[in-house]
Design an enzyme around this catalytic site. Structure first.
Site, mmCIF file in Angstrom:
data_model
loop_
_atom_site.group_PDB
_atom_site.id
_atom_site.type_symbol
_atom_site.label_atom_id
_atom_site.label_comp_id
_atom_site.label_asym_id
_atom_site.label_seq_id
_atom_site.Cartn_x
_atom_site.Cartn_y
_atom_site.Cartn_z
ATOM 1 N N CYS A 134 5.616 1.047 -5.966
ATOM 2 C CA CYS A 134 4.293 1.541 -6.358
ATOM 3 C C CYS A 134 4.096 2.984 -5.889
ATOM 4 O O CYS A 134 3.906 3.222 -4.696
ATOM 5 C CB CYS A 134 3.219 0.622 -5.762
ATOM 6 S SG CYS A 134 1.534 1.183 -6.056
ATOM 7 N N CYS A 137 0.564 3.686 -4.526
ATOM 8 C CA CYS A 137 0.350 3.152 -3.169
ATOM 9 C C CYS A 137 1.052 4.015 -2.122
ATOM 10 O O CYS A 137 0.477 4.327 -1.087
ATOM 11 C CB CYS A 137 0.919 1.736 -3.047
ATOM 12 S SG CYS A 137 0.409 0.603 -4.341
ATOM 13 N N ASP A 138 2.302 4.362 -2.369
ATOM 14 C CA ASP A 138 3.144 4.906 -1.298
ATOM 15 C C ASP A 138 3.590 6.348 -1.488
ATOM 16 O O ASP A 138 4.172 6.931 -0.566
ATOM 17 C CB ASP A 138 4.399 4.019 -1.147
ATOM 18 C CG ASP A 138 4.028 2.596 -0.752
ATOM 19 O OD1 ASP A 138 3.012 2.436 -0.045
ATOM 20 O OD2 ASP A 138 4.723 1.657 -1.170
HETATM 21 P P1 FAD Z 1 -1.534 -10.993 -5.618
HETATM 22 O O1 FAD Z 1 -1.848 -10.153 -4.456
HETATM 23 O O2 FAD Z 1 -0.144 -10.976 -6.154
HETATM 24 O O3 FAD Z 1 -1.942 -12.487 -5.238
HETATM 25 C C1 FAD Z 1 -1.610 -13.571 -6.067
HETATM 26 C C2 FAD Z 1 -1.558 -14.817 -5.207
HETATM 27 O O4 FAD Z 1 -1.437 -15.950 -6.049
HETATM 28 C C3 FAD Z 1 -0.372 -14.865 -4.248
HETATM 29 O O5 FAD Z 1 -0.849 -15.009 -2.923
HETATM 30 C C4 FAD Z 1 0.440 -16.059 -4.704
HETATM 31 O O6 FAD Z 1 1.025 -16.784 -3.608
HETATM 32 C C5 FAD Z 1 -0.588 -16.902 -5.431
HETATM 33 N N1 FAD Z 1 -0.031 -17.743 -6.490
HETATM 34 C C6 FAD Z 1 0.777 -17.343 -7.508
HETATM 35 N N2 FAD Z 1 1.042 -18.402 -8.303
HETATM 36 C C7 FAD Z 1 0.408 -19.474 -7.765
HETATM 37 C C8 FAD Z 1 0.315 -20.852 -8.145
HETATM 38 N N3 FAD Z 1 0.927 -21.324 -9.225
HETATM 39 N N4 FAD Z 1 -0.418 -21.684 -7.374
HETATM 40 C C9 FAD Z 1 -1.044 -21.223 -6.243
HETATM 41 N N5 FAD Z 1 -0.987 -19.928 -5.843
HETATM 42 C C10 FAD Z 1 -0.279 -19.063 -6.604
HETATM 43 N N6 FAD Z 1 -2.186 -1.769 -3.589
HETATM 44 C C11 FAD Z 1 -3.026 -0.820 -3.123
HETATM 45 O O7 FAD Z 1 -4.171 -0.724 -3.576
HETATM 46 N N7 FAD Z 1 -2.635 0.056 -2.133
HETATM 47 C C12 FAD Z 1 -1.413 -0.024 -1.539
HETATM 48 O O8 FAD Z 1 -1.082 0.779 -0.649
HETATM 49 C C13 FAD Z 1 -0.519 -1.043 -1.987
HETATM 50 N N8 FAD Z 1 0.690 -1.164 -1.433
HETATM 51 C C14 FAD Z 1 1.499 -2.205 -1.785
HETATM 52 C C15 FAD Z 1 2.687 -2.394 -1.094
HETATM 53 C C16 FAD Z 1 3.503 -3.459 -1.411
HETATM 54 C C17 FAD Z 1 4.771 -3.668 -0.606
HETATM 55 C C18 FAD Z 1 3.140 -4.347 -2.464
HETATM 56 C C19 FAD Z 1 4.032 -5.517 -2.814
HETATM 57 C C20 FAD Z 1 1.978 -4.149 -3.181
HETATM 58 C C21 FAD Z 1 1.130 -3.079 -2.856
HETATM 59 N N9 FAD Z 1 -0.079 -2.859 -3.510
HETATM 60 C C22 FAD Z 1 -0.943 -1.902 -3.050
HETATM 61 C C23 FAD Z 1 -0.456 -3.635 -4.706
HETATM 62 C C24 FAD Z 1 -1.436 -4.784 -4.370
HETATM 63 O O9 FAD Z 1 -0.864 -5.570 -3.357
HETATM 64 C C25 FAD Z 1 -1.715 -5.621 -5.610
HETATM 65 O O10 FAD Z 1 -2.221 -4.819 -6.656
HETATM 66 C C26 FAD Z 1 -2.752 -6.720 -5.316
HETATM 67 O O11 FAD Z 1 -2.351 -7.515 -4.236
HETATM 68 C C27 FAD Z 1 -2.965 -7.618 -6.537
HETATM 69 O O12 FAD Z 1 -3.854 -8.633 -6.189
HETATM 70 P P2 FAD Z 1 -3.917 -10.010 -7.002
HETATM 71 O O13 FAD Z 1 -4.923 -10.833 -6.296
HETATM 72 O O14 FAD Z 1 -4.067 -9.743 -8.438
HETATM 73 O O15 FAD Z 1 -2.459 -10.657 -6.879
#
Ligand code: FAD
Length: 315
Positions: A134, A137-138
């Site tokens: 990303c 992000c980084d």
């Molecule tokens: P997710 O965070 O992916 O959460 C989805 C959740 O659903 C997970 O916990 C998973 O276990 C659960 N899940 C999936 N399928 C199932 C199922 N069938 N049953 C039950 N549970 C399930 N964003 C920023 O804004 N700033 C940053 O600096 C930044 N740095 C990042 C660094 C890294 C290393 C990574 C990997 C991502 C980074 N991001 C950053 C991006 C950010 O993490 C994501 O955009 C955000 O977390 C998305 O949120 P979400 O709730 O849509 O999905």
């Protein structure tokens, strides 16, 4: 019958949980297969969540979110959801991995997406310590430094252009000599002086020390290699959308998804199925940022409340 089932406990799911419970829905369950917090908990530092200053890890950022939701009555079930099915009556069945089935009036799917890994040596070891998926992000952590970008599609080129504005130089490593990205994006990349194309090359190994990445070795088609002295490597080789819960027994999806499997929603996070909402990284045009996922979760929750108020609450 639940008023609302929330699938996934990342920033989108937790915010949906906060808004639905605080907004008056009674039986709300958030299904999260692991610990709540989502993929940001893998990040060693987050600098762009508004209002949060100082050095903070993704884990630190997410730590208070579940407790805040539980205060308003959100129930967390630590279980994987296998599938969501819609009944003729218009309610939803939540098929859980432990064999149980729950019923819900509305569903908010927040299962996120997972960036693909390229599969080279050192990639997993240094993920989050110099390897990133990303640029938004980084990228800022490498201000004025040289970085490498892996990939040749639209995302890789757009992210390389973004990084070129912050970093002194961007090496664009691509396994072919032609790009899959849109022609105007390729043109913009080619006319950016601080992007150097490293073509017909694949990443061979990323290496470093306790502080993180110090270099990347790439291997060319003819077997020769080159060392790039970069502290940051950005990998853009695709993204898996976690949409499996929407797949029906016959292989079709419960709601409309696009060619990449991203869930099609309107600005209110409504899918084309009444009562079914999607929020966060799995939706179309997601900016893939914590603040955006949280915003989506709030938007979807407000819509779910309106939907349940109209349809009638669960028992
Ligand atoms: P997710 O965070 O992916 O959460 C989805 C959740 O659903 C997970 O916990 C998973 O276990 C659960 N899940 C999936 N399928 C199932 C199922 N069938 N049953 C039950 N549970 C399930 N964003 C920023 O804004 N700033 C940053 O600096 C930044 N740095 C990042 C660094 C890294 C290393 C990574 C990997 C991502 C980074 N991001 C950053 C991006 C950010 O993490 C994501 O955009 C955000 O977390 C998305 O949120 P979400 O709730 O849509 O999905």
């Amino acid at each position: 019958m639940l008023d609302c089932a929330i699938i996934g406990g990342g920033p989108a799911g937790l915010t949906a949980g906060l808004y639905t419970t605080r907004g008056g829905l009674k039986n709300v369950v958030m299904y999260e297969k692991g610990m709540p917090g989502g993929q940001i908990t893998q990040s060693s530092e987050i600098e762009n969540y508004p209002g949060v200053t100082g050095e903070i890890t993704g884990m630190d950022l997410m730590m208070p979110w579940p407790e805040q939701c539980q205060k308003f009555g959100l129930v967390h079930e630590m279980v994987e959801v296998e599938r969501v099915v819609r009944s003729e009556a218009g309610t939803f069945s939540i098929l859980r991995g432990d064999g149980k089935v729950d019923e819900a009036v509305s569903v908010i799917v927040c299962t996120g997406s997972t960036p693909k890994r390229a599969g080279f040596k050192g990639e997993d070891e240094f993920f989050g310590r110099g390897i990133s998926t990303c640029a938004t992000c980084d990228g800022f952590f490498y201000k004025g430094k040289e970085v490498a970008v892996i990939g040749g599609g639209d995302t890789a080129l757009e992210e390389a252009l973004y990084l070129a504005k912050i970093c002194s130089k961007v090496y664009l490593v691509h396994r072919r000599d032609a790009f899959r990205a849109a022609p105007n994006t390729v043109e913009r990349m080619r006319s950016t002086p601080n992007i150097e194309q490293v073509l017909n090359a694949v990443p061979d190994e990323v290496y470093g020390d306790a502080m993180g990445v110090t270099g990347l070795r790439v291997k060319f088609k003819d077997g020769t290699t080159r060392e790039l002295d970069v502290p940051g490597v950005f990998v853009f080789v695709g993204n898996d959308v976690n949409n499996a819960v929407l797949k029906q027994e016959d292989g079709s999806f419960l709601c409309k998804v696009n060619d990449w499997g991203q869930v099609v929603v309107d600005l209110s996070m409504r899918t084309d199925v009444p009562g079914l909402f999607a929020a966060g990284d799995l939706r179309i045009e997601a900016p893939k940022q914590v603040v955006c996922a949280a915003g989506d979760g709030a938007t979807a929750a407000l819509q779910a409340i309106a939907y349940v108020d109209e349809k009638g609450h669960g028992q």
